[in-house]
Structure formats: C-alpha cells, structure tokens
Design a protein around this motif. Sequence first.
Motif, PDB file in Angstrom:
ATOM      1  N   THR A 109     -80.686  -5.982 -35.049  1.00 54.84           N
ATOM      2  CA  THR A 109     -79.380  -6.141 -34.416  1.00 54.84           C
ATOM      3  C   THR A 109     -78.497  -7.021 -35.287  1.00 54.84           C
ATOM      4  OG1 THR A 109     -80.482  -6.064 -32.266  1.00 54.84           O
ATOM      5  CG2 THR A 109     -78.244  -6.893 -32.272  1.00 54.84           C
ATOM      6  N   ALA A 110     -77.189  -6.755 -35.233  1.00 54.78           N
ATOM      7  CA  ALA A 110     -76.215  -7.608 -35.908  1.00 54.78           C
ATOM      8  C   ALA A 110     -75.128  -7.965 -34.904  1.00 54.78           C
ATOM      9  CB  ALA A 110     -75.616  -6.900 -37.113  1.00 54.78           C
ATOM     10  N   VAL A 111     -74.522  -9.124 -35.109  1.00 54.63           N
ATOM     11  CA  VAL A 111     -73.408  -9.564 -34.264  1.00 54.63           C
ATOM     12  C   VAL A 111     -72.248  -9.916 -35.180  1.00 54.63           C
ATOM     13  CG1 VAL A 111     -72.613 -11.217 -32.541  1.00 54.63           C
ATOM     14  CG2 VAL A 111     -74.999 -10.449 -32.508  1.00 54.63           C
ATOM     15  N   ARG A 112     -71.086  -9.333 -34.867  1.00 52.57           N
ATOM     16  CA  ARG A 112     -69.869  -9.614 -35.635  1.00 52.57           C
ATOM     17  C   ARG A 112     -68.807 -10.145 -34.680  1.00 52.57           C
ATOM     18  NH1 ARG A 112     -65.827  -5.000 -36.882  1.00 52.57           N
ATOM     19  NH2 ARG A 112     -65.450  -5.558 -34.730  1.00 52.57           N
ATOM     20  N   ARG A 113     -68.219 -11.270 -35.063  1.00 59.90           N
ATOM     21  CA  ARG A 113     -67.111 -11.835 -34.293  1.00 59.90           C
ATOM     22  C   ARG A 113     -65.919 -12.044 -35.211  1.00 59.90           C
ATOM     23  NH1 ARG A 113     -68.958 -16.680 -32.687  1.00 59.90           N
ATOM     24  NH2 ARG A 113     -67.554 -17.907 -33.948  1.00 59.90           N
ATOM     25  N   ARG A 114     -64.786 -11.532 -34.810  1.00 61.74           N
ATOM     26  CA  ARG A 114     -63.538 -11.721 -35.548  1.00 61.74           C
ATOM     27  C   ARG A 114     -62.621 -12.578 -34.684  1.00 61.74           C
ATOM     28  NH1 ARG A 114     -61.933  -5.698 -36.776  1.00 61.74           N
ATOM     29  NH2 ARG A 114     -59.996  -6.739 -37.279  1.00 61.74           N
ATOM     30  N   THR A 115     -62.139 -13.687 -35.249  1.00 58.74           N
ATOM     31  CA  THR A 115     -61.322 -14.640 -34.506  1.00 58.74           C
ATOM     32  C   THR A 115     -60.016 -14.868 -35.245  1.00 58.74           C
ATOM     33  OG1 THR A 115     -63.370 -15.762 -33.846  1.00 58.74           O
ATOM     34  CG2 THR A 115     -61.301 -16.952 -33.495  1.00 58.74           C
ATOM     35  N   ALA A 116     -58.900 -14.696 -34.538  1.00 56.98           N
ATOM     36  CA  ALA A 116     -57.590 -14.977 -35.133  1.00 56.98           C
ATOM     37  C   ALA A 116     -57.452 -16.479 -35.352  1.00 56.98           C
ATOM     38  CB  ALA A 116     -56.480 -14.476 -34.218  1.00 56.98           C
ATOM     39  N   ILE A 117     -56.949 -16.849 -36.526  1.00 60.13           N
ATOM     40  CA  ILE A 117     -56.694 -18.259 -36.838  1.00 60.13           C
ATOM     41  C   ILE A 117     -55.221 -18.524 -36.516  1.00 60.13           C
ATOM     42  CG2 ILE A 117     -56.679 -20.041 -38.625  1.00 60.13           C
ATOM     43  CD1 ILE A 117     -58.812 -18.353 -40.111  1.00 60.13           C
ATOM     44  N   GLU A 118     -54.998 -19.265 -35.456  1.00 59.72           N
ATOM     45  CA  GLU A 118     -53.636 -19.499 -34.970  1.00 59.72           C
ATOM     46  C   GLU A 118     -52.829 -20.382 -35.927  1.00 59.72           C
ATOM     47  OE1 GLU A 118     -52.456 -17.936 -32.341  1.00 59.72           O
ATOM     48  OE2 GLU A 118     -54.417 -17.028 -31.935  1.00 59.72           O
ATOM     49  N   GLU A 119     -51.526 -20.159 -35.928  1.00 56.06           N
ATOM     50  CA  GLU A 119     -50.590 -20.996 -36.692  1.00 56.06           C
ATOM     51  C   GLU A 119     -50.785 -22.444 -36.259  1.00 56.06           C
ATOM     52  OE1 GLU A 119     -47.782 -21.859 -39.439  1.00 56.06           O
ATOM     53  OE2 GLU A 119     -48.350 -19.799 -38.979  1.00 56.06           O
ATOM     54  N   GLY A 120     -50.804 -23.349 -37.214  1.00 55.01           N
ATOM     55  CA  GLY A 120     -50.968 -24.764 -36.912  1.00 55.01           C
ATOM     56  C   GLY A 120     -52.415 -25.228 -36.882  1.00 55.01           C
ATOM     57  N   THR A 121     -53.367 -24.297 -36.996  1.00 59.60           N
ATOM     58  CA  THR A 121     -54.780 -24.678 -37.021  1.00 59.60           C
ATOM     59  C   THR A 121     -55.059 -25.513 -38.267  1.00 59.60           C
ATOM     60  OG1 THR A 121     -55.434 -22.677 -35.852  1.00 59.60           O
ATOM     61  CG2 THR A 121     -57.144 -23.786 -37.132  1.00 59.60           C
ATOM     62  N   GLU A 122     -55.767 -26.594 -38.099  1.00 59.99           N
ATOM     63  CA  GLU A 122     -56.174 -27.428 -39.236  1.00 59.99           C
ATOM     64  C   GLU A 122     -57.287 -26.703 -39.974  1.00 59.99           C
ATOM     65  OE1 GLU A 122     -54.901 -30.272 -40.376  1.00 59.99           O
ATOM     66  OE2 GLU A 122     -53.344 -30.239 -38.827  1.00 59.99           O
ATOM     67  N   LEU A 123     -56.960 -26.100 -41.111  1.00 66.40           N
ATOM     68  CA  LEU A 123     -57.925 -25.266 -41.823  1.00 66.40           C
ATOM     69  C   LEU A 123     -59.166 -26.022 -42.285  1.00 66.40           C
ATOM     70  CD1 LEU A 123     -55.491 -22.938 -43.784  1.00 66.40           C
ATOM     71  CD2 LEU A 123     -56.772 -22.449 -41.697  1.00 66.40           C
ATOM     72  N   PRO A 124     -59.040 -27.260 -42.831  1.00 66.64           N
ATOM     73  CA  PRO A 124     -60.267 -27.958 -43.231  1.00 66.64           C
ATOM     74  C   PRO A 124     -61.235 -28.165 -42.055  1.00 66.64           C
ATOM     75  CG  PRO A 124     -58.361 -29.018 -44.200  1.00 66.64           C
ATOM     76  CD  PRO A 124     -57.834 -28.011 -43.220  1.00 66.64           C
ATOM     77  N   GLU A 125     -60.687 -28.487 -40.884  1.00 65.58           N
ATOM     78  CA  GLU A 125     -61.533 -28.693 -39.709  1.00 65.58           C
ATOM     79  C   GLU A 125     -62.172 -27.377 -39.262  1.00 65.58           C
ATOM     80  OE1 GLU A 125     -60.875 -29.859 -35.073  1.00 65.58           O
ATOM     81  OE2 GLU A 125     -59.746 -31.019 -36.562  1.00 65.58           O
TER      82      GLU A 125
END
Length: 194
Positions: A109-125
């Motif tokens: 089995t494999a699991v794939r999750r795609r999550t939108a990165i919202e504007e203003g998200t702290e990318l390093p965190e």
Amino acid sequence: MHAMQYEIRFPADYDMGIIRERVATRHRFTDTFAGLGVKAYLMREKGVAGSPVNAYAPLYLWRTQEGMHTFLWGPAFQGLAADFGRPTVQHWAGTAYEEGTAASSAARTAVRRRTAIEEGTELPELMAQSVHEVGQLATSDGALFAASAVDPRTWELLTFSVWDHESPKAPGDIYHVLHLSQPERELLPRGRHW
C-alpha cells in the motif's frame, strides 16, 4: 531527489485487470532504469479503500534529473501516451527521504497526501515539520520508506509513504502497489534535502 507522478483516470466500469496485466508485463523496464530511485506502480479502484475513482497513478522518486528526462523523452513514456493519451506530469522538488522500519518488506500500500501551502506560511517552519513527519512515518510499523517534496510553482507539499500492509495509519489517498521498481533506492539521499 525529484518526485514525479501522473494519473490516468478510467470510467467506473473499466476493467482494472488491464492495468494489472500491463504492469505485470512491462515493469521490468524500470527495474534497472538509470537515475531512478523508486517507481511505485500505483492503482486505485472505485469503492476500494475509500477510492471514488478508478486510476493508474505511478509515483517516481528520481535520483537524477537526467534519468527523469531520459524517461519522459524516451519510448516508455511515449508508449503510455500512445495508449492512454499524454497525461499531465506533476513534479515536485524533494525535501526529505527516509528508509522505514520495514525497508526490505514487500510493498502493498502507498499513501499520498497533497497539501496546499497557504500564502504567508513560514516556509522554514513548514519544511522542518515536513522533515519531522517523514521521519515519524518511516519509524512507524510496516513503513518501507517515506518522502516529502514541494512544487514551488503551485506551492503544494507532497507527502508519500509505502507500507507492507493494507491499513497504514497515515493521512491521505490510499493506493494499491502493483509493483515497486527500485533500481537506485539505496542511493537516494536520506534526511532533509537542502
């Protein structure tokens, strides 16, 4: 590492045995493909494991861009396009990869999750959280490996994991693994990728 996936959807009454046969007779081509870390031949069937669709959706973890380009511009992908139409190919830059507790087990089995990165998200965190999640997934019982990647064009985070059982405790879309080609899996860099 570069993650890549295309998805071909079929009508609800499509005989998915055709896809099983296709993979069974053609997977050897990618079992020794230069530059390829892993190709998970993935399938979803309408009504199975919560899937609303029939789909063939292989996911690749490329070790080199050259390998990925050789595949895309070569005869294998052209054959797929001739049989089903040329699919849209999604691509993500790798951010983390870890081998799992069941690394040498057979993939089911494999699991794939795609999550939108919202504007203003702290990318390093967010990236630190993603690396941590990949590590957590990899230490879960039955995990073969886990990876994450980002598409900076659409700002989407991909989290992907492969398991030796049918009921993984990971959020996302569940796929049946028909075959796992892994010619250069041992060469994929571990940990965070920056």
